[in-house]
Structure formats: structure tokens, C-alpha cells
Write an enzyme that holds these catalytic residues in place. Structure first.
Site, PDB file in Angstrom:
ATOM      1  N   THR A 183       0.817  -1.272  -0.094  1.00 16.16           N
ATOM      2  CA  THR A 183       0.059  -0.068   0.122  1.00 16.16           C
ATOM      3  C   THR A 183       0.885   1.414  -0.119  1.00 16.16           C
ATOM      4  O   THR A 183       0.170   2.417   0.055  1.00 16.16           O
ATOM      5  CB  THR A 183      -1.016   0.077   1.171  1.00 16.16           C
ATOM      6  N   LYS A 184       2.113   1.255   0.150  1.00 20.73           N
ATOM      7  CA  LYS A 184       2.807   2.551   0.201  1.00 20.73           C
ATOM      8  C   LYS A 184       3.234   3.211  -1.029  1.00 20.73           C
ATOM      9  O   LYS A 184       2.805   2.715  -2.201  1.00 20.73           O
ATOM     10  CB  LYS A 184       4.415   2.042   0.789  1.00 20.73           C
ATOM     11  N   ASN A 185       4.014   4.319  -1.200  1.00 22.06           N
ATOM     12  CA  ASN A 185       3.970   5.377  -2.340  1.00 22.06           C
ATOM     13  C   ASN A 185       4.747   4.357  -3.382  1.00 22.06           C
ATOM     14  O   ASN A 185       4.374   4.848  -4.617  1.00 22.06           O
ATOM     15  CB  ASN A 185       4.494   6.256  -1.904  1.00 22.06           C
TER      16      ASN A 185
END
Length: 384
Positions: A183-185
Site C-alpha cells: 500500500t505504500k507510495n
């Protein structure tokens, strides 16, 4: 329940990313290899740190750093109460005690004054968390930590691509841990990294990352590599695979574009919701570069006819996914066993009571953001 029209998150994976992973599969080098080394080099350039260790999670990066600093039983590490459990769990796994402190109301970041009040002769480190991608007040934190010999390990799980007063996150504290979770950038699926200017720290983390093997172990399968190695200390199995690093390299190359997309979405949310009296929007310092990992609003439960939990439920009924970041650590059973209890950190509790993380991913359109905001405002004004 309606099918989600707008999920909370959707990964930004394209054909270029898929091709990189396929190419690595065909290469025959699946575990830590040339892609990991190149990923480390490229990350170092991106975050302004001379040394980067790619590992299999941000949790591993935090843990390995504390272990490499020989933090253990009898020591204390100061951690904000408003964070994901991993930030403090790694302290427990070293045998040290996590000392929880409160955060600032405006941005949910570590309160420097609370940090200073919590220092004891046993304090060895502090872990400021750049919540949602907004950098902490690093000048204040360093001014407190440096004269006392307290090490600063930044939890930048949300903050790849962020900058504090023009300095990239990763180039400021003694070490910085990044996350590349799904889910990270940017993502490697599962993964993380530790950035530092301390070569001795990086070298020891590299040994601890793979069973405590000597450096020779890293190239034992290369042409001319030796099968012989030594176990110099008891380490872990925290290395990143070349498959993951191949994806990470392509993602990193798009970081600026992905951050710009997130910023556009955040500013659209602000424009839509800035005049909504029942919401508090995230504060941010324009002197910094925000990574906008999250866009968290706070419902005024005292005045709103619909409480936070019901807002989340009713958004889901309209096809909008959300999340809550985070349940304060002292609310969890494991932390109560350490002596913490509800009421200990009032700012963290106030933030949590109204917190909703709205959908945030680079492919969101202006129409998507507007749809979320229109429904959120409608729900806030409609009693159940």
C-alpha cells in the site's frame, strides 16, 4: 454492501513493472543479487544517504538498526503512541522498553516537548514517525537528542520522497527506515530499506541481515565467488529478493510522478472539504515536501449527527473504501501489559476518535475525489 466503486487503495502497477519482474524471473537470479545492489544505489541517490540496506520490510530495517546499535535489556527507546505497532514492537524484540509519548494535535507527529519530558538516563534512541508523509519537526528533535547522545531512527514508512526544509527524508537523522509494502507510495510487494550516513552501521546491518554471515557470503554464487563464509554473530533472515528489487527499481524511477499525483489528489480534497465545519483536515507545513501517503480527516464527533464509525460504514455502503490510521498503541492488550492504559495519551486519543483515512492512490481522478467528498458531506449532514 455495494461493490467498491472507489477502493481505499489501488497499487500503481503498470506493464513496465510487470516486464521488470518477468525479466528477473528469466534471468534465473531470484534472491538477493544485482537488482538489490542497484536498488540500494538508486535509493541512496533518491534520499540523499550515502549507504542504503535493502531488506524485506520496514519492520526489519527498524529492528536491524536497533540491534546494530546494541540496544537491548535495560535500555529505553522513545516512540509515539500514535503509530503502527511495528514501530514499538521492534524495540520489544531487542529486549529494550518502548517508552510511549504523545503526538502533536496538528499533524499526529511526535511532540518534541513530550519526547524531552520522557528522557531518562536509560534512553538510547527515539523513533519519530513521519505520519501520513508529513515530516516531523526534525530540527527540534535533533536539538534535543544530539547533546544527550540519543540516536534518532526515523520511521519513514509513509515518507519516501518527502523532504524536510529542503532536505530529503533519509538524509537527516542517524538512520531512516522506509517501507515498500503493497500500500505504500512505491512498492516491492513486501520490502523496506535502511538509509544512513554511517558506514559502520550499514556494514553491521548487512551482516545481521543474512544470518550473521561475513560479506563474502553475498557474492558466493557470483563468478569467482567463494563458497567459504564465516558466521561472525547471530543474525536474521531479512534480505530482499531480486524479484522484489526489480519491481522496486521501476517504481522508484516513477516516484516523482507518483508523488505529484498524490499531491494533486490531496489538494483536491482540501479544496472540496476546507469549509466543512464538521471535519478537521490534515495540517501540513509548506516549507516541507509532503509525501501524501495518507489523507486523514477527523470527524467532530461532538457536533456531527453521525459518528466516525457510522461515517465509515455509510461510505462503504456507497462504494467508498476507507481505513483508520491508527489505533493508539496504548489501547492494545500487549501494551497494557507494559503498564500503559487508556487516558495516558489524550492527544492521540482525540485524533483517533475522529480519524478516517480517505481513498488515496495515484490513479484517482478529480471526479473520484469529488465523488468521495460529495458523499462524505452528505453523510455528515444526515442523521442515521
Amino acid at each position: 454492501m455495494a461493490e467498491l466503486r472507489i477502493p481505499f487503495f489501488r497499487p500503481a502497477i503498470d506493464d513496465d513493472d510487470i516486464a521488470a519482474v518477468a525479466e528477473t524471473l528469466r534471468s534465473g537470479w531470484l534472491t538477493s543479487g544485482p537488482n538489490v545492489r542497484e536498488f540500494e544505489r538508486e535509493l541512496a541517490a533518491a534520499c540523499g544517504a550515502p549507504f542504503v540496506n535493502a531488506v524485506n520490510s520496514c519492520t526489519a530495517a527498524l529492528h536491524l538498526c536497533l540491534r546494530a546499535w546494541d540496544i537491548g535489556p535495560g535500555d529505553e527507546v522513545i516512540v509515539p503512541a500514535y503509530t503502527f505497532s511495528a514501530t514499538a514492537t521492534v524495540v520489544v524484540h531487542t529486549g529494550a522498553r518502548p517508552v510511549l509519548v504523545d503526538v502533536r494535535e496538528r499533524d499526529a507527529n511526535l511532540d518534541p516537548a513530550a519526547f524531552e519530558r520522557a528522557i531518562t538516563p536509560r534512553t538510547k534512541a527515539v523513533i519519530p514517525v513521519h505520519f501520513a508523509g508529513e515530516p516531523c519537526d526534525m530540527d527540534a528533535i535533533l536539538a534535543i537528542a544530539r547533546p544527550r547522545g540519543i540516536r534518532v531512527l526515523e520511521d519513514a514508512a509513509h515518507a519516501i520522497g518527502a523532504a524536510y526544509r529542503g532536505r530529503p527524508i533519509g538524509s537527516i537523522g542517524d538512520a531512516t527506515a522506509f517501507s515498500f509494502y503493497a500500500t505504500k507510495n512505491i512498492t516491492t510487494g513486501e520490502g523496506g530499506a535502511l538509509a544512513t550516513a554511517d558506514q559502520a552501521l550499514s556494514d553491521r546491518v548487512r551482516v545481521l541481515t543474512l544470518h550473521g554471515m561475513t560479506k563474502d557470503a553475498w557474492n558466493r554464487y557470483d563468478a569467482g565467488g567463494s563458497w567459504r563464509y564465516d558466521i561472525v554473530e547471530f543474525g536474521f533472515k531479512d534480505n530482499l529478493t531480486d524479484l522484489a528489487a526489480a519491481l522496486g527499481r521501476r517504481q522508484l524511477a516513477k516516484l516523482d510522478r507518483l508523488t505529484e499525483a498524490r499531491t494533486r489528489i490531496a489538494m483536491r480534497y482540501v479544496a472540496n472539504l476546507r469549509d466543512e465545519p464538521l471535519l478537521t483536515l490534515p495540517a501540513f507545513d509548506e516549507a516541507n515536501r509532503h509525501a501524501w501517503h495518507l489523507f486523514m480527516v477527523r470527524v467532530d464527533n461532538q457536533r456531527s449527527p453521525v459518528q466516525r464509525d457510522d461515517v465509515i460504514r455509510r461510505l462503504a455502503e456507497r462504494g467508498i473504501g476507507t481505513s483508520v490510521h491508527f489505533i493508539p498503541l496504548h489501547y492494545h492488550t500487549a501494551y497494557r501489559k507494559l503498564g500503559y492504559q487508556p487516558g495516558d495519551f489524550p492527544v492521540s486519543e482525540r485524533i483517533f476518535d475522529g480519524a478516517i483515512s480517505l481513498p488515496m492512490f495515484p490513479a484517482m481522478t478529480d471526479a473520484d475525489v469529488d465523488f468521495v467528498c460529495e458523499n462524505l458531506r452528505d453523510i455528515l449532514r444526515t442523521a442515521a
